[in-house]
Every structure is written in structure tokens, then in C-alpha cells.
Design an enzyme around this catalytic site. Structure first.
Site, mmCIF file in Angstrom:
data_model
loop_
_atom_site.group_PDB
_atom_site.id
_atom_site.type_symbol
_atom_site.label_atom_id
_atom_site.label_comp_id
_atom_site.label_asym_id
_atom_site.label_seq_id
_atom_site.Cartn_x
_atom_site.Cartn_y
_atom_site.Cartn_z
ATOM 1 N N LYS A 248 0.868 -1.187 0.000
ATOM 2 C CA LYS A 248 0.000 0.000 0.000
ATOM 3 C C LYS A 248 0.902 1.234 0.000
ATOM 4 O O LYS A 248 1.862 1.307 0.764
ATOM 5 C CB LYS A 248 -0.914 -0.005 1.235
ATOM 6 C CG LYS A 248 -1.751 1.273 1.380
ATOM 7 C CD LYS A 248 -2.795 1.178 2.500
ATOM 8 C CE LYS A 248 -3.451 2.521 2.774
ATOM 9 N NZ LYS A 248 -4.446 2.475 3.858
ATOM 10 N N ASP B 118 -2.747 9.977 4.085
ATOM 11 C CA ASP B 118 -4.161 9.615 4.123
ATOM 12 C C ASP B 118 -4.896 10.552 5.076
ATOM 13 O O ASP B 118 -4.875 10.354 6.297
ATOM 14 C CB ASP B 118 -4.307 8.148 4.584
ATOM 15 C CG ASP B 118 -5.762 7.714 4.669
ATOM 16 O OD1 ASP B 118 -6.629 8.437 4.141
ATOM 17 O OD2 ASP B 118 -6.018 6.640 5.265
ATOM 18 N N LYS C 181 -10.392 12.216 8.669
ATOM 19 C CA LYS C 181 -9.942 11.648 9.940
ATOM 20 C C LYS C 181 -9.897 12.735 11.007
ATOM 21 O O LYS C 181 -9.649 13.896 10.685
ATOM 22 C CB LYS C 181 -8.514 11.103 9.773
ATOM 23 C CG LYS C 181 -8.428 9.826 8.983
ATOM 24 C CD LYS C 181 -6.991 9.324 8.948
ATOM 25 C CE LYS C 181 -6.880 8.054 8.135
ATOM 26 N NZ LYS C 181 -7.604 6.917 8.697
ATOM 27 N N ASP D 6 1.241 5.848 5.944
ATOM 28 C CA ASP D 6 0.300 4.973 5.238
ATOM 29 C C ASP D 6 0.905 4.368 3.955
ATOM 30 O O ASP D 6 0.217 3.683 3.205
ATOM 31 C CB ASP D 6 -0.988 5.751 4.920
ATOM 32 C CG ASP D 6 -2.222 4.874 4.986
ATOM 33 O OD1 ASP D 6 -2.142 3.780 5.576
ATOM 34 O OD2 ASP D 6 -3.257 5.278 4.431
ATOM 35 N N ASP E 83 -12.349 7.026 3.325
ATOM 36 C CA ASP E 83 -11.182 6.707 4.156
ATOM 37 C C ASP E 83 -10.774 5.234 4.004
ATOM 38 O O ASP E 83 -9.713 4.833 4.464
ATOM 39 C CB ASP E 83 -11.495 7.036 5.625
ATOM 40 C CG ASP E 83 -10.231 7.109 6.466
ATOM 41 O OD1 ASP E 83 -9.129 7.158 5.884
ATOM 42 O OD2 ASP E 83 -10.354 7.105 7.707
ATOM 43 N N GLU F 1 -9.575 3.892 1.501
ATOM 44 C CA GLU F 1 -8.977 4.132 0.185
ATOM 45 C C GLU F 1 -7.889 3.119 -0.174
ATOM 46 O O GLU F 1 -7.638 2.877 -1.353
ATOM 47 C CB GLU F 1 -8.383 5.555 0.137
ATOM 48 C CG GLU F 1 -6.975 5.736 0.745
ATOM 49 C CD GLU F 1 -6.867 5.332 2.205
ATOM 50 O OE1 GLU F 1 -7.873 5.417 2.928
ATOM 51 O OE2 GLU F 1 -5.777 4.918 2.642
ATOM 52 N N ARG G 84 -7.698 -0.119 0.106
ATOM 53 C CA ARG G 84 -8.159 -1.312 -0.638
ATOM 54 C C ARG G 84 -8.479 -0.949 -2.097
ATOM 55 O O ARG G 84 -8.386 -1.786 -2.985
ATOM 56 C CB ARG G 84 -9.352 -1.960 0.077
ATOM 57 C CG ARG G 84 -10.591 -1.149 0.116
ATOM 58 C CD ARG G 84 -11.576 -1.628 1.175
ATOM 59 N NE ARG G 84 -11.163 -1.239 2.514
ATOM 60 C CZ ARG G 84 -11.838 -1.552 3.616
ATOM 61 N NH1 ARG G 84 -12.933 -2.284 3.545
ATOM 62 N NH2 ARG G 84 -11.423 -1.133 4.796
HETATM 63 N N1 BES Z 1 -4.776 4.104 6.739
HETATM 64 C C1 BES Z 1 -5.949 3.766 7.413
HETATM 65 C C2 BES Z 1 -5.771 2.657 8.447
HETATM 66 C C3 BES Z 1 -4.895 2.990 9.622
HETATM 67 C C4 BES Z 1 -5.439 3.474 10.784
HETATM 68 C C5 BES Z 1 -3.535 2.749 9.562
HETATM 69 C C6 BES Z 1 -4.621 3.754 11.861
HETATM 70 C C7 BES Z 1 -2.727 3.019 10.640
HETATM 71 C C8 BES Z 1 -3.269 3.533 11.795
HETATM 72 C C9 BES Z 1 -7.031 3.318 6.416
HETATM 73 O O1 BES Z 1 -6.971 3.889 5.171
HETATM 74 C C10 BES Z 1 -8.361 3.628 7.011
HETATM 75 O O2 BES Z 1 -8.597 4.755 7.286
HETATM 76 N N2 BES Z 1 -9.200 2.616 7.212
HETATM 77 C C11 BES Z 1 -10.484 2.812 7.770
HETATM 78 C C12 BES Z 1 -11.428 1.848 7.091
HETATM 79 C C13 BES Z 1 -12.884 2.070 7.436
HETATM 80 C C14 BES Z 1 -13.360 3.408 6.935
HETATM 81 C C15 BES Z 1 -13.696 0.963 6.813
HETATM 82 C C16 BES Z 1 -10.424 2.533 9.269
HETATM 83 O O3 BES Z 1 -9.705 1.650 9.688
HETATM 84 O O4 BES Z 1 -11.081 3.252 10.025
HETATM 85 ZN ZN ZN Z 2 -5.075 4.523 4.551
HETATM 86 ZN ZN ZN Z 3 -7.996 5.744 5.058
#
Ligand code: BES
Ligand code: ZN
Ligand code: ZN
Length: 475
Positions: free
Chosen positions: A241, A246, A253, A264, A323, A325, A327
Site C-alpha cells: 500500500k 491519508d 480523519k 500509510d 477513508d 482508500e 483497498r
Molecule cells: N490508513 C488507514 C488505516 C490505519 C489506521 C492505519 C490507523 C494506521 C493507523 C485506512 O486507510 C483507514 O482509514 N481505514 C479505515 C477503514 C474504514 C473506513 C472501513 C479505518 O480503519 O477506520
Molecule cells: Zn489509509
Molecule cells: Zn484511510
């Protein structure tokens, strides 16, 4: 820091098991509870006729290489604090534990003192130990020297990965990451190709482009090809990734969660680091790495929640959350890897879900797979590397949570829980049934505090796992 075998001298280190005392002086230290030989304990005696450092190995039945690595790190910390230049010690040989792995753990432990993210610091750090000498059995010198060299190459690659992850987004965007990969990997014989936005558009990587379009920074698609065994058509595929930032996009966020989101792209940094180590050590396998590098930002051009977007595979994706993103960019990366290179297996690494941190904390990465046999091999490599992974179930039932009524697939989940699993199962749609292991490194790639010899910030976790996976692959 330099490592020598049976060479220079320095301040001697005496390893002791818990409660082990060899003379009256040591008995006295033990009785006064100054040094008891507990695992990880270090105690300097810098005065008198025989100055030395005592180092505790703990209870014999509890001894392992993690303990030894952390003990060596503690010795390095002590050396730095006391301004010592050189240490010398007997190599720890323990029944049932491979000697090469043992020396790698010792070198790794000592070397961790040298990592500092100091790009933005004016003040120079105090010097650390200059030399560490191991007294080793002469007939084992060659194999142990190989172990030292291997550990040093891995360390350097891990430090590079940490630097990539730690560098803020302002200085480490898609262009910088891909240029870095080119500079470091091309001299090692790795073919590095970078697709610019026009090429990405021409290829119709619509999913990747949808995430990237909110940013002013041009996306880049990075391809790294290492052919250590050109006579074989077997290939291992790594996908990382590569979100160099992000913000969450319109599903923005909160500030605290956003502050470290330059990390990220840790998946892609891990792939770059692993290929660096693999190429430097000339492993005789073929390895391809790819990463879709971009930022997830907010602007008049950014994608919206509710959008239905295309993808390289032709499948459409309903964006339930901007968020989620990672995937979406991985959908095109995985599909490109699967169809363009047709590797024998794919491992992807991604800081994909906060849910993974809830489930496993910062100790283990979460894993989802479509192939148990492949997972066993990755598991073995992770064990050798002391980088724990833990499988999450891929029960069919979870798949209904990522179904969409208006598109082929939904990018988030219809239910609250199982976020790491549903994210993994989303990715499975783009691997074309190639044996695949997904590693969610959200909790392990970045630490908010130091743990043992692992630093705060970027850790470089799984560079070793990928390296040992390739090294031990049976083709
Ligand atoms: N980059 C984040 C995941 C993340 C969170 C990595 C904290 C490291 C520390 C990812 O893109 C994300 O925001 N995922 C969301 C998915 C949800 C919206 C389904 C999440 O985990 O809240
Ligand atoms: Zn992310
Ligand atoms: Zn994200």
C-alpha cells in the site's frame, strides 16, 4: 558500528545465567541484588583491575533469541551512555538454536542503537559503540561471518524503510518514493519502472486514479523487478500500500489519527526495503514488487462518498467511505500484479485498518489468505524474523458484508465489526485466484512508543519476513 570475529579487544562482556556466580565478587553483587543475571540485565564494573560488563541471560528454560537481541540492545545503550568504544564477548551458543540465527540476533540487537530519524535535526547525536567483537569457535568463523554480513544488509534495508515511513508527506510524496526506489535499487540490478499519471490513465487504473485525484501531487505506479534466477519462470509478487498521506478524504480523519498518516505508505516502503536486501544478498529467486503511490486528500477534484468507480479489472466499486482508500488502490495494484506478471504467489502489505490495531495491538500483524499452504510458509518466515503474524478467519459469511446493490463490490462494510477481515476479503477479488496472503500492518509498521529494540515511529517490520520468505522459498 563494526563487528569482528576473534579480532580486536574491547571491554569484556561476561554473560551469566540467572543466579549464576563465578567468584566471591559476583556472589556479592548477587547478594546485594545489584546484578542477578535476570534476562536483559546489564551491569558495568568500570573500576579495578578487571573492568567488565555483566549481562544477564535469565533462566535457561526461558532463553530465546528475542531475549538475546534485546540484551545486546541494552549493552549498546549502556555502551553509549558510558561512552565506550569497543566491547568483546564470547559468542552465545545454545543447544538447539541455529548459530547463524543467533549471531544475526546479536548483531541486530547491537545495531538498533544506531537508528535515529535525524533528517530534520541540527544537533548531532552522541557517538555509539564503534566496535563489537565476538569470540567464536574457529571452525565456525565462516558461517558466522556470513550471519554478520546478512544481518548488516538487513539492518540497512530496515533503516531505509524506517526513514521512508518517518519522513513527512511534504518531503515524501509519490515522486520522492518512486525516485528513491530507482536510486537505491537500480544499482543493485533491479529493473525499476515508474508509470506517470498519463500512463496510469492509459492503462485505465480507474480505482487508483479515483483515490489520487483529490491531490495536487501526481500519482506514480512503481514496479520493481529482480531476477535472481533468470533461468526459472517462477516468481514471487509483493504488493505494498502506497498512500504517502491519508487524510481520510471527505470522510476526514480526526486530527490525532491524521497526524501520523505519512506512514500509510509503510507497505510499499517494506517492499522496497525487502527487495533492497534480497538484491544486495543476491538471493537466487525472482521477485516482483509493485506499489500504487498517491495521496488521499480533499479538494474540488476529490472522489466523493457514494461514487461508483471503475477499476483495472473492470469490476465497479461503490465508495461507502473515502477513508477506506487503501483497498481501492490495492485493487488495481493486485490486479496488475496478477495479470501482468502472473506470479506463483502474492503477498501484500498494507496499513489497511484501524480495526487490526483493535484486534491485535502493535505486537502482531493480521493476516487473511486464500491459501493455507502459502500462509504456513509466510508464518515460518515471520517466526524466523521475530515479526509475529496472526491469521484471521476468511469464512464465506463475511463476504456478504462487502456486497453492493449498485456496484460489483462495496469498499467498506455493512456491519460494525470484522473490519480487517472484510478489508482482506475485498482484496481477494483482485488476485485472480493466485495463492495470496494479505498482511495488515496498521499496528506493527508504526509505534507510538519504543518497544524493546524497536523505535518509536516507523519500525521496518516485515522487511525480514519478506526476505526470509524469499530465501527459504522452495523454487
Ligand atoms: N490508513 C488507514 C488505516 C490505519 C489506521 C492505519 C490507523 C494506521 C493507523 C485506512 O486507510 C483507514 O482509514 N481505514 C479505515 C477503514 C474504514 C473506513 C472501513 C479505518 O480503519 O477506520
Ligand atoms: Zn489509509
Ligand atoms: Zn484511510
Amino acid at each position: 558500528m563494526k563487528f569482528t570475529l576473534n579480532k580486536s579487544n574491547g571491554l569484556p562482556v561476561s554473560f551469566r545465567w540467572e543466579k549464576e556466580t563465578k567468584d566471591d565478587f559476583e556472589k556479592d553483587l548477587y547478594n546485594r541484588k545489584v546484578f542477578t543475571g535476570k534476562g536483559g540485565e546489564v551491569y558495568p564494573v568500570l573500576y579495578g583491575e578487571h573492568p567488565k560488563i555483566y549481562a544477564g541471560l535469565g533462566k535457561k528454560e526461558e532463553f530465546d533469541l528475542v531475549l538475546l537481541k534485546d540484551l545486546c540492545f541494552n549493552l549498546a545503550k549502556l555502551g553509549k551512555k558510558e561512552g565506550l568504544e569497543a566491547l568483546t564477548m564470547d559468542f552465545i551458543s545454545y543447544e538447539g538454536i541455529c548459530k547463524r540465527r543467533t549471531i544475526r540476533a546479536m548483531v541486530e540487537g547491537f545495531s538498533q542503537i544506531e537508528y535515529k530519524f535525524d533528517r530534520y535535526l541540527k544537533k548531532e547525536d552522541a557517538p555509539s559503540l564503534q566496535n563489537v567483537n565476538f569470540n567464536v569457535p574457529e571452525d565456525k568463523e565462516d558461517i558466522l561471518q556470513e550471519g554478520v554480513d546478512e544481518a548488516l544488509v538487513l539492518n540497512e534495508a530496515i533503516f531505509h524503510t524506517r526513514d521512508l515511513v518517518n519522513t513527512p508527506a511534504v518531503d515524501m510524496g509519490p515522486t520522492e518514493v518512486s525516485n528513491y526506489a530507482k536510486e537505491v535499487l537500480e544499482p543493485l540490478g533491479v529493473k525499476v519502472t515508474i508509470f506517470d499519471e498519463a500512463k496510469i490513465k492509459e492503462l485505465k487504473m480507474e480505482a487508483f486514479l479515483s483515490v489520487a485525484k483529490g491531490s495536487d501531487k501526481e500519482p506514480k505506479f512503481l514496479i520493481m523487478e529482480y531476477y535472481g534466477n533468470p533461468n526459472s519462470d517462477k516468481k514471487i509478487g509483493f504488493v505494498g500500500k502506497g498512500l504517502t498521506y491519508d487524510s481520510g478524504g471527505y470522510c476526514i480523519k480526526p486530527p490525532k489519527g491524521m497526524a501520523t498518516m505519512q506512514s500509510d505508505m509503510a507497505g510499499s516502503a517494506t517492499v522496497i526495503g525487502a527487495i533492497e536486501a534480497i538484491a544486495k544478498n543476491k538471493l537466487d529467486k525472482n521477485v516482483i514488487g509493485v506499489a500504487a503511490l498517491c495521496e488521499n486528500m480533499i479538494s474540488g477534484k476529490a472522489y466523493h462518498t457514494g461514487d461508483i468507480i471503475g477499476s483495472l479489472s473492470g469490476k465497479t466499486i461503490e465508495v461507502g467511505n473515502t477513508d477506506a482508500e487503501g483497498r481501492i488502490t490495492l485493487a488495481d495494484s493486485l490486479y496488475y500484479m496478477a495479470t501482468e506478471f502472473k506470479p506463483d504467489c502474492i503477498i501484500d502489505l498494507a496499513t489497511l485498518t484501524g480495526a487490526c490495531i483493535v484486534a491485535l495491538g502493535d505486537l502482531a500483524s493480521g493476516v487473511v489468505t486464500n491459501n493455507k499452504e502459502l500462509l504456513e510458509k509466510v508464518q515460518r518466515a515471520a517466526n524466523i524474523s521475530d515479526e509475529p503474524i496472526w491469521e484471521l478467519p476468511n469464512f464465506k459469511g463475511y463476504k456478504k458484508y462487502i456486497k453492493s446493490e449498485v456496484a460489483d463490490i462495496y469498499n467498506t462494510s455493512k456491519i460494525m465489526g470484522a473490519g480487517t477481515i472484510t478489508a482482506g476479503l475485498f482484496l481477494e477479488n483482485f488476485v485472480e485466484e493466485i495463492p495470496w496472503v494479505h498482511m495488515d500492518i496498521a499496528g506493527t509498521a508504526w509505534l507510538d512508543r519504543q518497544i524493546g529494540s524497536l523505535p518509536k515511529g516507523g519500525t521496518g517490520t516485515h522487511v525480514k519476513t519478506l526476505y526470509h520468505f524469499v530465501k527459504t522459498a522452495k523454487f
